[in-house]
Design a protein around this motif. Structure first.
Motif, PDB file in Angstrom:
ATOM      1  N   GLU A 176      -6.796  -2.281   9.332  1.00 51.53           N
ATOM      2  CA  GLU A 176      -7.707  -1.173   9.724  1.00 51.53           C
ATOM      3  C   GLU A 176      -8.212  -1.023  11.108  1.00 51.53           C
ATOM      4  O   GLU A 176      -8.295   0.111  11.821  1.00 51.53           O
ATOM      5  CB  GLU A 176      -8.937  -1.597   8.740  1.00 51.53           C
ATOM      6  N   HIS A 217      -7.430  -1.618  -4.499  1.00 52.33           N
ATOM      7  CA  HIS A 217      -8.200  -2.572  -4.148  1.00 52.33           C
ATOM      8  C   HIS A 217      -7.702  -3.941  -3.883  1.00 52.33           C
ATOM      9  O   HIS A 217      -6.559  -3.901  -4.229  1.00 52.33           O
ATOM     10  CB  HIS A 217      -9.459  -2.645  -5.124  1.00 52.33           C
ATOM     11  N   LEU A 237       1.062  -1.264  -0.142  1.00 49.18           N
ATOM     12  CA  LEU A 237       0.190  -0.167   0.068  1.00 49.18           C
ATOM     13  C   LEU A 237       0.933   1.285  -0.018  1.00 49.18           C
ATOM     14  O   LEU A 237       0.604   2.218  -0.697  1.00 49.18           O
ATOM     15  CB  LEU A 237      -0.754   0.180   1.141  1.00 49.18           C
ATOM     16  N   GLU A 241      -3.329   3.959  -3.228  1.00 54.11           N
ATOM     17  CA  GLU A 241      -4.593   3.540  -2.973  1.00 54.11           C
ATOM     18  C   GLU A 241      -4.794   2.403  -3.793  1.00 54.11           C
ATOM     19  O   GLU A 241      -4.368   2.114  -4.911  1.00 54.11           O
ATOM     20  CB  GLU A 241      -5.830   4.356  -3.307  1.00 54.11           C
ATOM     21  N   SER A 261     -10.148   2.289   4.670  1.00 54.78           N
ATOM     22  CA  SER A 261     -10.779   1.898   3.425  1.00 54.78           C
ATOM     23  C   SER A 261     -11.923   2.855   3.107  1.00 54.78           C
ATOM     24  O   SER A 261     -12.450   3.485   4.047  1.00 54.78           O
ATOM     25  CB  SER A 261     -10.990   0.458   3.403  1.00 54.78           C
ATOM     26  N   LYS A 262     -12.471   2.835   1.838  1.00 55.62           N
ATOM     27  CA  LYS A 262     -13.608   3.366   1.556  1.00 55.62           C
ATOM     28  C   LYS A 262     -14.250   2.530   0.157  1.00 55.62           C
ATOM     29  O   LYS A 262     -13.550   1.921  -0.557  1.00 55.62           O
ATOM     30  CB  LYS A 262     -13.404   4.768   1.060  1.00 55.62           C
ATOM     31  N   VAL A 270     -11.585   0.389  -1.543  1.00 56.37           N
ATOM     32  CA  VAL A 270     -10.137   0.688  -1.710  1.00 56.37           C
ATOM     33  C   VAL A 270      -9.453   1.063  -0.373  1.00 56.37           C
ATOM     34  O   VAL A 270     -10.155   1.767   0.450  1.00 56.37           O
ATOM     35  CB  VAL A 270     -10.171   1.875  -2.809  1.00 56.37           C
ATOM     36  N   TYR A 271      -8.301   0.463  -0.400  1.00 57.14           N
ATOM     37  CA  TYR A 271      -7.373   0.750   0.696  1.00 57.14           C
ATOM     38  C   TYR A 271      -6.264   1.676   0.634  1.00 57.14           C
ATOM     39  O   TYR A 271      -5.649   1.814  -0.244  1.00 57.14           O
ATOM     40  CB  TYR A 271      -6.837  -0.784   1.133  1.00 57.14           C
ATOM     41  N   LYS A 272      -5.830   2.605   1.813  1.00 55.58           N
ATOM     42  CA  LYS A 272      -4.705   2.971   1.955  1.00 55.58           C
ATOM     43  C   LYS A 272      -4.223   3.131   3.412  1.00 55.58           C
ATOM     44  O   LYS A 272      -4.835   2.894   4.143  1.00 55.58           O
ATOM     45  CB  LYS A 272      -5.048   4.542   1.085  1.00 55.58           C
TER      46      LYS A 272
END
Length: 155
Positions: A59, A29, A22, A27, A66-67, A74-76
């Motif tokens: 998380e 998925h 990451l 960002e 994520s969102k 999508v993760y960051k």
């Protein structure tokens, strides 16, 4: 106990690889994370059953956020996650190199092919004859002895 420690250690390595991924992608998925690990790190493709629980755990710890974008999550990295990777980046990269070397060695000696044969025997419920098991034990003992000699006196 020893196996448990090894599993915990491998789990920590995988967590670091996900965070490092990451860090490099920004960002992403899950499918992109899996692809980066496989393609760019030449390690393997983690299953969804390993990747997504790891992402959820990261998380919960505040290292990843994520969102939903459309139908993809999508993760960051969070700021905490970014700082974690930056503080451990060279250590993580060294670990990744070690994992690559180990997997390359296991592939070269045919370990994964052997595991697939054992899996097939198990799936087909084939019982390995006692004399074959004994012969395998001897061969494995020889291999262990060779490796222990390398540990004691590396070239």
């Amino acid at each position: 106990m020893n196996l448990e420690l090894n599993v915990k250690g491998m789990r920590g390595i995988f967590r670091d690889i996900v965070l490092y991924t990451l860090y490099n992608l920004g960002e992403a998925h899950g499918y992109a994370i899996r692809g980066f690990i496989n393609k760019n790190l030449s390690i393997y493709t983690p299953s969804s059953g390993i990747l997504y629980p790891t992402l959820r755990e990261l998380e919960k710890e505040g290292l990843v956020e994520s969102k939903w974008i459309g139908r993809k999550r999508v993760y960051k990295l969070t700021e905490k996650g970014r700082l974690y990777v930056e503080n451990r980046k060279s250590e993580i990269e060294k670990t990744i190199d070690k994992v690559k070397k180990a997997i390359n060695t296991l592939t070269t000696i045919g370990f994964f092919e052997l595991m697939n044969i054992v899996k097939t025997l198990w799936e087909k419920d084939v019982e390995i004859p006692h004399h074959v098991v004994e012969e395998l034990k001897k061969k494995i003992s020889e291999i262990k002895s060779m490796l222990v000699r390398e540990i004691k006196s590396p070239k």
